[in-house]
Design an enzyme around this catalytic site. Sequence first.
Site, PDB file in Angstrom:
ATOM      1  N   ARG A  87      -5.961   9.514   0.418  1.00  0.00           N
ATOM      2  CA  ARG A  87      -6.068   8.158   0.158  1.00  0.00           C
ATOM      3  C   ARG A  87      -4.645   8.316  -1.092  1.00  0.00           C
ATOM      4  NH1 ARG A  87      -5.992  10.216  -4.572  1.00  0.00           N
ATOM      5  NH2 ARG A  87      -6.454   8.356  -5.763  1.00  0.00           N
ATOM      6  N   GLY A  88      -5.647   6.701  -1.620  1.00  0.00           N
ATOM      7  CA  GLY A  88      -4.515   6.707  -2.340  1.00  0.00           C
ATOM      8  C   GLY A  88      -3.588   6.009  -1.754  1.00  0.00           C
ATOM      9  N   ARG A 133      -9.315   0.775   6.014  1.00  0.00           N
ATOM     10  CA  ARG A 133      -9.396   0.858   4.728  1.00  0.00           C
ATOM     11  C   ARG A 133      -8.294  -0.420   4.462  1.00  0.00           C
ATOM     12  NH1 ARG A 133      -9.299   5.006   0.001  1.00  0.00           N
ATOM     13  NH2 ARG A 133     -10.919   3.918  -0.399  1.00  0.00           N
ATOM     14  N   ASP A 146      -3.716  -0.961  -5.878  1.00  0.00           N
ATOM     15  CA  ASP A 146      -3.403  -0.943  -4.026  1.00  0.00           C
ATOM     16  C   ASP A 146      -3.142  -1.701  -3.841  1.00  0.00           C
ATOM     17  OD1 ASP A 146      -5.974   0.935  -5.332  1.00  0.00           O
ATOM     18  OD2 ASP A 146      -6.130   1.821  -3.136  1.00  0.00           O
TER      19      ASP A 146
HETATM   20  O1  MRU Z   1     -10.318   4.836  -3.250  1.00  0.00           O
HETATM   21  P1  MRU Z   1      -8.675   5.580  -3.620  1.00  0.00           P
HETATM   22  O2  MRU Z   1      -8.995   6.645  -3.980  1.00  0.00           O
HETATM   23  O3  MRU Z   1      -7.601   5.467  -2.215  1.00  0.00           O
HETATM   24  O4  MRU Z   1      -8.191   5.017  -4.902  1.00  0.00           O
HETATM   25  C1  MRU Z   1      -7.042   4.966  -4.911  1.00  0.00           C
HETATM   26  C2  MRU Z   1      -6.648   3.836  -6.427  1.00  0.00           C
HETATM   27  O5  MRU Z   1      -7.655   2.924  -6.543  1.00  0.00           O
HETATM   28  C3  MRU Z   1      -5.114   4.643  -6.864  1.00  0.00           C
HETATM   29  O6  MRU Z   1      -4.739   4.505  -8.543  1.00  0.00           O
HETATM   30  C4  MRU Z   1      -4.153   3.265  -6.254  1.00  0.00           C
HETATM   31  O7  MRU Z   1      -4.283   3.754  -5.082  1.00  0.00           O
HETATM   32  C5  MRU Z   1      -3.234   3.448  -6.563  1.00  0.00           C
HETATM   33  S1  MRU Z   1      -2.283   5.168  -6.220  1.00  0.00           S
HETATM   34  C6  MRU Z   1      -0.411   5.340  -6.294  1.00  0.00           C
END
Ligand code: MRU
Length: 380
Positions: free
Chosen positions: A54-55, A95, A249
């Site tokens: 994720r991220g 996603r 994101d």
């Molecule tokens: O749902 P996630 O854990 O994928 O969300 C991640 C985030 O909101 C982060 O802040 C974003 O992806 C930036 S990662 C460098």
Amino acid sequence: MEVNGVPYRTIRPKPDNPEVIEIIDQRQLPYRLVHEEICDVAGMAAAIREMHVRGAPLIGAAGAYGMYLAMLGIESEVTVGAVIRKAYHDLAETRPTAVNLIWALNRSIAALDHAVTIADKRRVALDVANRIADDDIDVCRRIGQHGLTIIEQAAADHPGRPIHILTHCNAGWLACIDHGTATAPIYAAHARGLPIHVWVDETRPRNQGARLTAWELANAGVPHTVVADNTGGYLMQKAMVDLVLVGTDRTTRTGDVVNKIGTYLKALAARDNAIPFYVAAPTSSIDWNVADGLDGVPIEERDADEIRFVTGIHDDASCRVRIIPADTPAVNYAFDVTPARLVTALITEFGVCAAGERSMSALFREHGFVPDAAASRTIV
Ligand code: MRU
């Protein structure tokens, strides 16, 4: 980053078998550091959807490796086009919010267009995925250097005490390939010997802050404290936060920042308390095709069970407990939108700029980067 002296990346082709992609299964952290082997595109789609990875930047790289795995699965020339379209579609829908995924899939598709044979397509898809991963490391390192100047300035303004930085979710190396986006300036400041302390929002419902950011910072020896999500406003009122630093994101071309649910509330509290609110935003997270974050960006809605249940560890075994009444409705929006007007500045790999169309476009063009609206449009 290193874990117990061993250098890690969040994703890579397995060194002794590059037809397998190795990831860290982030669902298991901070309890166990578990590697998982992904062998086909369906496995990669599931790993993204179920958040083994994720991220935003990591989702992009994982998508590109997913395209490569799809190429490995091609059995005949006749099916090539159909396999590519299905892989693109299956990965893209995992996603919807992080634009990095479409951006990476589009890069893969564009390169595959020029590859003729199946062997060529396999090689090209792997090259693109590796390049996306390698580039991301460099981009995060550069964000770290630009963000460092902001922390250095804060340290100069407040000599003799640590700089307190509040962050939300995990925009660390686990969310990228290495360094992280929001954590890169933090790691750079720590390496420089600047006294810093990080307030880590737990980030309900999946607790990426409490589980992942805390684990990362502990590994790197960065002083930090986990707080419940609702604590940030009080900390800011009591002058216990010098700056807020989060990831993104998807940031629109006008500077609206879509990030983990709860980010907007931190930006509001920061504005009310005159605390700077910075967003670490790599090019791969900027959507030049969208102007308005609230209207133009799909907000992922995840299973409400993530609200109903909390997962943790008990007697060394993973356990899941329900925390709300059995029949109570719940809804789980995964991201929110922070309007550009609440963002002090974006920290990009090209430098720091205001969150607004003119300054973003000027900074990128100044560095020879042509903003490309098509990069974030679904093309297959
Ligand atoms: O749902 P996630 O854990 O994928 O969300 C991640 C985030 O909101 C982060 O802040 C974003 O992806 C930036 S990662 C460098």
